[in-house]
Design an enzyme around this catalytic site. Sequence first.
Site, PDB file in Angstrom:
ATOM      1  N   GLU A 131     -19.428  -6.857  13.395  1.00 26.80           N
ATOM      2  CA  GLU A 131     -19.056  -6.817  14.817  1.00 26.80           C
ATOM      3  C   GLU A 131     -18.995  -8.254  15.307  1.00 26.80           C
ATOM      4  O   GLU A 131     -19.556  -9.155  14.672  1.00 26.80           O
ATOM      5  CB  GLU A 131     -20.091  -6.037  15.635  1.00 26.80           C
ATOM      6  CG  GLU A 131     -19.826  -4.549  15.683  1.00 26.80           C
ATOM      7  CD  GLU A 131     -20.796  -3.803  16.589  1.00 26.80           C
ATOM      8  OE1 GLU A 131     -21.464  -4.441  17.413  1.00 26.80           O
ATOM      9  OE2 GLU A 131     -20.867  -2.572  16.445  1.00 26.80           O
ATOM     10  N   HIS A 248     -17.848  -3.812  28.076  1.00 27.86           N
ATOM     11  CA  HIS A 248     -17.292  -3.610  26.739  1.00 27.86           C
ATOM     12  C   HIS A 248     -15.784  -3.777  26.827  1.00 27.86           C
ATOM     13  O   HIS A 248     -15.142  -3.203  27.701  1.00 27.86           O
ATOM     14  CB  HIS A 248     -17.646  -2.214  26.216  1.00 27.86           C
ATOM     15  CG  HIS A 248     -17.466  -2.084  24.737  1.00 27.86           C
ATOM     16  ND1 HIS A 248     -16.219  -2.023  24.150  1.00 27.86           N
ATOM     17  CD2 HIS A 248     -18.371  -2.025  23.733  1.00 27.86           C
ATOM     18  CE1 HIS A 248     -16.380  -1.932  22.822  1.00 27.86           C
ATOM     19  NE2 HIS A 248     -17.673  -1.937  22.549  1.00 27.86           N
ATOM     20  N   ARG A 294     -18.187 -10.471  23.177  1.00 27.66           N
ATOM     21  CA  ARG A 294     -17.597  -9.445  24.054  1.00 27.66           C
ATOM     22  C   ARG A 294     -17.177  -9.956  25.423  1.00 27.66           C
ATOM     23  O   ARG A 294     -16.169  -9.507  25.973  1.00 27.66           O
ATOM     24  CB  ARG A 294     -18.626  -8.347  24.290  1.00 27.66           C
ATOM     25  CG  ARG A 294     -18.654  -7.378  23.194  1.00 27.66           C
ATOM     26  CD  ARG A 294     -19.635  -6.292  23.464  1.00 27.66           C
ATOM     27  NE  ARG A 294     -19.829  -5.618  22.194  1.00 27.66           N
ATOM     28  CZ  ARG A 294     -20.680  -4.644  21.992  1.00 27.66           C
ATOM     29  NH1 ARG A 294     -21.424  -4.209  22.974  1.00 27.66           N
ATOM     30  NH2 ARG A 294     -20.781  -4.095  20.815  1.00 27.66           N
ATOM     31  N   HIS A 355     -20.826  -1.505  30.374  1.00 27.21           N
ATOM     32  CA  HIS A 355     -21.328  -0.887  29.149  1.00 27.21           C
ATOM     33  C   HIS A 355     -22.847  -0.957  29.034  1.00 27.21           C
ATOM     34  O   HIS A 355     -23.482   0.013  28.652  1.00 27.21           O
ATOM     35  CB  HIS A 355     -20.676  -1.605  27.964  1.00 27.21           C
ATOM     36  CG  HIS A 355     -21.058  -1.067  26.624  1.00 27.21           C
ATOM     37  ND1 HIS A 355     -20.887   0.246  26.277  1.00 27.21           N
ATOM     38  CD2 HIS A 355     -21.587  -1.683  25.524  1.00 27.21           C
ATOM     39  CE1 HIS A 355     -21.297   0.438  25.029  1.00 27.21           C
ATOM     40  NE2 HIS A 355     -21.735  -0.713  24.558  1.00 27.21           N
ATOM     41  N   ARG A 390     -25.608  -9.850  25.140  1.00 25.21           N
ATOM     42  CA  ARG A 390     -26.206  -9.059  24.056  1.00 25.21           C
ATOM     43  C   ARG A 390     -25.298  -9.050  22.831  1.00 25.21           C
ATOM     44  O   ARG A 390     -24.105  -8.747  22.933  1.00 25.21           O
ATOM     45  CB  ARG A 390     -26.418  -7.627  24.533  1.00 25.21           C
ATOM     46  CG  ARG A 390     -26.994  -6.704  23.481  1.00 25.21           C
ATOM     47  CD  ARG A 390     -27.181  -5.328  24.060  1.00 25.21           C
ATOM     48  NE  ARG A 390     -25.915  -4.707  24.352  1.00 25.21           N
ATOM     49  CZ  ARG A 390     -25.270  -3.881  23.525  1.00 25.21           C
ATOM     50  NH1 ARG A 390     -25.778  -3.589  22.342  1.00 25.21           N
ATOM     51  NH2 ARG A 390     -24.116  -3.352  23.867  1.00 25.21           N
TER      52      ARG A 390
HETATM   53  C1  SIN Z   1     -19.706  -0.390  19.996  1.00 29.89           C
HETATM   54  O1  SIN Z   1     -19.737   0.480  19.141  1.00 29.89           O
HETATM   55  O2  SIN Z   1     -18.762  -1.134  20.162  1.00 29.89           O
HETATM   56  C2  SIN Z   1     -20.887  -0.535  20.918  1.00 29.89           C
HETATM   57  C3  SIN Z   1     -22.059  -0.968  20.173  1.00 29.89           C
HETATM   58  C4  SIN Z   1     -22.993  -1.688  21.097  1.00 29.89           C
HETATM   59  O3  SIN Z   1     -22.763  -1.710  22.301  1.00 29.89           O
HETATM   60  O4  SIN Z   1     -23.956  -2.277  20.614  1.00 29.89           O
END
Ligand code: SIN
Length: 541
Positions: A131, A248, A294, A355, A390
């Site tokens: 990620e 998000h 993000r 989010h 975060r």
């Molecule tokens: C996601 O799956 O993109 C969200 C995961 C997260 O917010 O940690």
Amino acid sequence: MTEKSEFRRYLVDIDSISTHQLFTDCLVIGAGIAGLRAAIEAPADRGVLMVCKGTLENSNTFKAQGGIASVLDKTDTFESHIEDTLSTGCGISDQEIVESVVRQGPELIEQLLQWGTEFDLADNRIATTLEGGHSHPRVAHGHGDETGRIIAEALIRKVRQDPDIRILDNFYTIDLLTNDDDKCLGIIGFDQKRGFQIIWAAKTILATGGAGRLYRETTNPEGATGDGIAMAYRAGAVLQDLEFVQFHPTTLYIAGATRALITETLRGEGAVLVDNRGCRFMKDYHEAAELAPRDIVSRAILAQMRKTESTHVHLDVRHFERAYFAKRFPWINELLESFDIDITKDLIPVRPSAHYMIGGVKTDRSAATSIENLYACGEIASTGLHGANRLGSNSLLEGLVFGKIAGQAIAQSSKTSATHLKHPLIKNKIPHSDRTRLDADDVRNSLRALMWRNVGITRWDQPLAEAQEIIRFWQRYVMDKIFDSPEGWECQNMLTVSLLLAQSARNRRESRGVHFRRDFPETDNTHFRNHIEISRDNGAK
Ligand code: SIN
């Protein structure tokens, strides 16, 4: 502020309602990953009572898709996960907390596996993916994109098997009960079957989750109305960093349909963002393109939407093999099919939405809040792990670690029984209100639109001040009403938290992490490399 919006200690007049009473040594409020993990860890020799607003199965944890981050691969290191977390946190994460959470990860995930969590495996090991912000693929997932559900289900099974844990669902916690010395004595709540109820508790753990529903656009379920933050504030707890709301970047945007998260792991596995002309644009904003942090991706999407005069952008997954996509992202696949989106031909319309609440009730390393006998863990807590931003998938990890810590802290505290607690509470006489025509739903909808417009991804002083003025005006006639159902109390809590959030956002006159001020676009380490605290004594009422 006028008389009418004066601070109220409790949302209901506790003198005037006849209540059922229960006693417990350990009360857990909330049934997401942190609340469940806390209940499991809480001392077996003391009664544990868990209450939750809906059912155990509709927490925000259930909706988590991407996964849980941890060092699970020999080629990864704790130092790397620590470094990624600290650098994403933009200078205000608590290093000791970061180290402790990261280092406890593998053991607690192994424990989840033993408790029956069906993580996806590769070569007989937990499979991991990438990620944004992670320099190593360390995001574990289960049933493809249903990680939250498979973790929660394993914890729920464990909680249900334990005869020492009682569960009251469909129970709305209205307020924390405190005495003259601001000690927490339990709660007053509303049980859908039995009506008002007092629960006297020697120790209380707040694990009520976040506040995404303050915003019109959000990935959060209906229950995420910030109740825990508001009640902690009324009880006198110190809150911190409320201005840090994580948006998000990719929420499904189909007008009229419920907003749904489209997991970042899709981008981790090669999905790209394109604008309404079909052009990739993330490289123009950050060298890591789709895997930039993000906040950067969210702001880039907004900028590109403005540039191209569009309401959204798209995720392009047309290069994914259909069968692989359906297996790896089954939940999203089903969702898209329900809107006749063929992933091999069509683009997925997305835009950012609220989010995750990074700030919340301030806690120390043992999950204790500033109020005696009150602990907090999970999204409601501000532990110092996330700093100003975060790192993706660090929150399930935080919930797991701090749930355990909160339960342990109670196990290690001296054993006191709740039965002696029944003594004078702080009382407040609530003046009678005859507002019969107040439509709480309408206030909520207007508030969520206002927050999105004025306290959203890009902020500056004038709209923040305007939001406060409007919220105070609404408070004048909403806060003096005594509601008798959760919809009304939620509305009051949402107004309280929104006002505090706008105040915190005004107080931070710099840009850092997820908090971007157009009028102060630079990070100001001289004045703001710190946390912004807010409490009943220094906050907006
Ligand atoms: C996601 O799956 O993109 C969200 C995961 C997260 O917010 O940690």
